[in-house]
Design a protein around this motif. Structure first.
Motif, PDB file in Angstrom:
ATOM      1  N   TRP A   1       0.825  -1.207   0.000  1.00 18.57           N
ATOM      2  CA  TRP A   1       0.000   0.000   0.000  1.00 18.57           C
ATOM      3  C   TRP A   1       0.853   1.248   0.000  1.00 18.57           C
ATOM      4  O   TRP A   1       1.982   1.260   0.488  1.00 18.57           O
ATOM      5  N   LYS A   2       0.278   2.299  -0.546  1.00 21.22           N
ATOM      6  CA  LYS A   2       0.970   3.576  -0.634  1.00 21.22           C
ATOM      7  C   LYS A   2      -0.030   4.711  -0.551  1.00 21.22           C
ATOM      8  O   LYS A   2      -1.090   4.645  -1.187  1.00 21.22           O
TER       9      LYS A   2
ATOM     10  N   GLN B   1       3.953  -0.288   1.789  1.00 16.97           N
ATOM     11  CA  GLN B   1       3.718  -0.806   3.134  1.00 16.97           C
ATOM     12  C   GLN B   1       2.892  -2.087   3.093  1.00 16.97           C
ATOM     13  O   GLN B   1       2.024  -2.256   2.221  1.00 16.97           O
ATOM     14  N   THR B   2       3.156  -2.940   4.063  1.00 19.32           N
ATOM     15  CA  THR B   2       2.300  -4.103   4.250  1.00 19.32           C
ATOM     16  C   THR B   2       0.973  -3.638   4.842  1.00 19.32           C
ATOM     17  O   THR B   2       0.837  -2.497   5.291  1.00 19.32           O
ATOM     18  N   GLU B   3      -0.019  -4.528   4.833  1.00 22.92           N
ATOM     19  CA  GLU B   3      -1.335  -4.177   5.364  1.00 22.92           C
ATOM     20  C   GLU B   3      -1.241  -3.703   6.814  1.00 22.92           C
ATOM     21  O   GLU B   3      -1.855  -2.700   7.198  1.00 22.92           O
TER      22      GLU B   3
ATOM     23  N   LEU C   1      -1.052  -2.135  -4.445  1.00 24.05           N
ATOM     24  CA  LEU C   1      -0.272  -2.614  -5.580  1.00 24.05           C
ATOM     25  C   LEU C   1       0.038  -4.095  -5.415  1.00 24.05           C
ATOM     26  O   LEU C   1       0.190  -4.597  -4.292  1.00 24.05           O
ATOM     27  N   THR C   2       0.149  -4.782  -6.526  1.00 18.85           N
ATOM     28  CA  THR C   2       0.496  -6.191  -6.515  1.00 18.85           C
ATOM     29  C   THR C   2       1.731  -6.410  -7.364  1.00 18.85           C
ATOM     30  O   THR C   2       2.011  -5.641  -8.298  1.00 18.85           O
ATOM     31  N   ALA C   3       2.493  -7.475  -7.039  1.00 13.51           N
ATOM     32  CA  ALA C   3       3.698  -7.777  -7.800  1.00 13.51           C
ATOM     33  C   ALA C   3       3.319  -8.204  -9.212  1.00 13.51           C
ATOM     34  O   ALA C   3       2.420  -9.022  -9.411  1.00 13.51           O
ATOM     35  N   ALA C   4       4.014  -7.615 -10.195  1.00 13.25           N
ATOM     36  CA  ALA C   4       3.784  -7.951 -11.596  1.00 13.25           C
ATOM     37  C   ALA C   4       5.141  -8.024 -12.272  1.00 13.25           C
ATOM     38  O   ALA C   4       5.711  -6.996 -12.651  1.00 13.25           O
ATOM     39  N   GLY C   5       5.671  -9.237 -12.398  1.00 15.85           N
ATOM     40  CA  GLY C   5       7.013  -9.382 -12.928  1.00 15.85           C
ATOM     41  C   GLY C   5       8.029  -8.811 -11.966  1.00 15.85           C
ATOM     42  O   GLY C   5       8.057  -9.159 -10.788  1.00 15.85           O
ATOM     43  N   ASN C   6       8.816  -7.865 -12.455  1.00 14.78           N
ATOM     44  CA  ASN C   6       9.846  -7.248 -11.618  1.00 14.78           C
ATOM     45  C   ASN C   6       9.405  -5.918 -11.033  1.00 14.78           C
ATOM     46  O   ASN C   6      10.241  -5.152 -10.549  1.00 14.78           O
ATOM     47  N   ALA C   7       8.107  -5.629 -11.091  1.00 14.17           N
ATOM     48  CA  ALA C   7       7.613  -4.345 -10.600  1.00 14.17           C
ATOM     49  C   ALA C   7       6.342  -4.564  -9.790  1.00 14.17           C
ATOM     50  O   ALA C   7       5.869  -5.686  -9.617  1.00 14.17           O
TER      51      ALA C   7
END
Length: 260
Positions: free
Chosen positions: A189-190, A210-212, A235-241
């Protein structure tokens, strides 16, 4: 937009020219940042020619208004664009555009729409507005670009006003401490700074995310001492980003709906 797609893709690969353009103008407000991007679009990607930006219209010493943008398209025709970027929260689905309010609740979507339609887009039809044109009496095509995001009560069915585009950008909103908020597991989160409100958030790594648990603690600490609404993104991990998959406004428990 489709005609300019090759240029946009090239700009995405090599953004230095755009970054230099933004840095030279140093916008600090979201609206001015949006105008800076739009000015670049008109100057470099539309195939026409920018005539003026933020041109004041005066009757004597009295400022009657301002042309956000005057530009000529490839045919040479003069265009007047009014640009605005807004975020509104829906508080009453039955009220149409009047049911969307800004985080400062005196701001309403219906009032903004009416101001654009009834005043700003008719500027060239006024004596002062006509006199400010490059060639007074020249036909002008006026258009409003009202962009941004609309936010709907968290966990409820989205019911847009009939006037809203089906393709509009949307998110959720909730009142801190009064609405159950169970974020999707695994997200980071941001809190989004204002100049990052326009586009979905992205991050090359977890720095600044940040984590939840940490995110909820930070929100709790914020609302103990500060009533300002926060725009947040998950946000979720998508490849290297990391890429945004959800966004919403979190407002204070005391956030109330004053009538405009």
């Amino acid at each position: 937009m489709l005609r300019a797609m090759p240029q946009l893709l090239e700009l995405d690969r090599h953004p230095a020219a755009l970054h230099d353009w933004i840095a030279a103008r140093s916008p600090h407000r979201l609206g001015r940042y949006f105008e800076t991007l739009l000015e670049y679009w008109l100057s470099h990607l539309m195939g026409g020619r920018l005539v003026a930006a933020n041109l004041p219209v005066k009757a004597g010493d009295i400022v009657m208004g301002e042309y956000d943008f005057l530009w000529r398209d490839v045919s040479g025709a003069l265009n007047h664009w009014e640009a605005s970027v807004k975020c509104y929260l829906q508080v009453d689905a039955a009220a149409g555009l009047a049911g969307y309010v800004g985080t400062l609740t005196r701001d309403r979507l219906d009032l903004k729409f009416a101001h654009l339609r009834d005043k700003q887009l008719k500027l060239a039809a006024t004596p002062a507005g006509e006199a400010a044109l490059p060639h007074p009496g020249e036909p002008v095509s006026a258009r409003a670009l009202l962009k941004g995001w609309l936010f709907y009560p968290h966990g409820q069915t989205i019911i847009p006003a009939p006037e809203v585009s089906p393709q509009h950008l949307s998110g959720w909103w909730l009142r801190w401490g009064e609405t159950a908020f169970n974020p999707q597991p695994g997200l980071r989160w941001k809190v989004l700074p204002r100049l990052e409100w326009l586009a979905p958030a992205m991050s090359r790594n977890e720095e600044g995310l940040q984590t939840e648990t940490d995110f909820n603690a930070a929100l709790e600490a914020h609302f103990v001492v500060n009533g300002a609404p926060l725009l947040v993104a998950g946000l979720t991990a998508a490849g290297n980003a990391w890429q945004e998959v959800t966004r919403g406004f979190v407002v204070a428990p005391s956030w109330n709906l004053r009538k405009a």
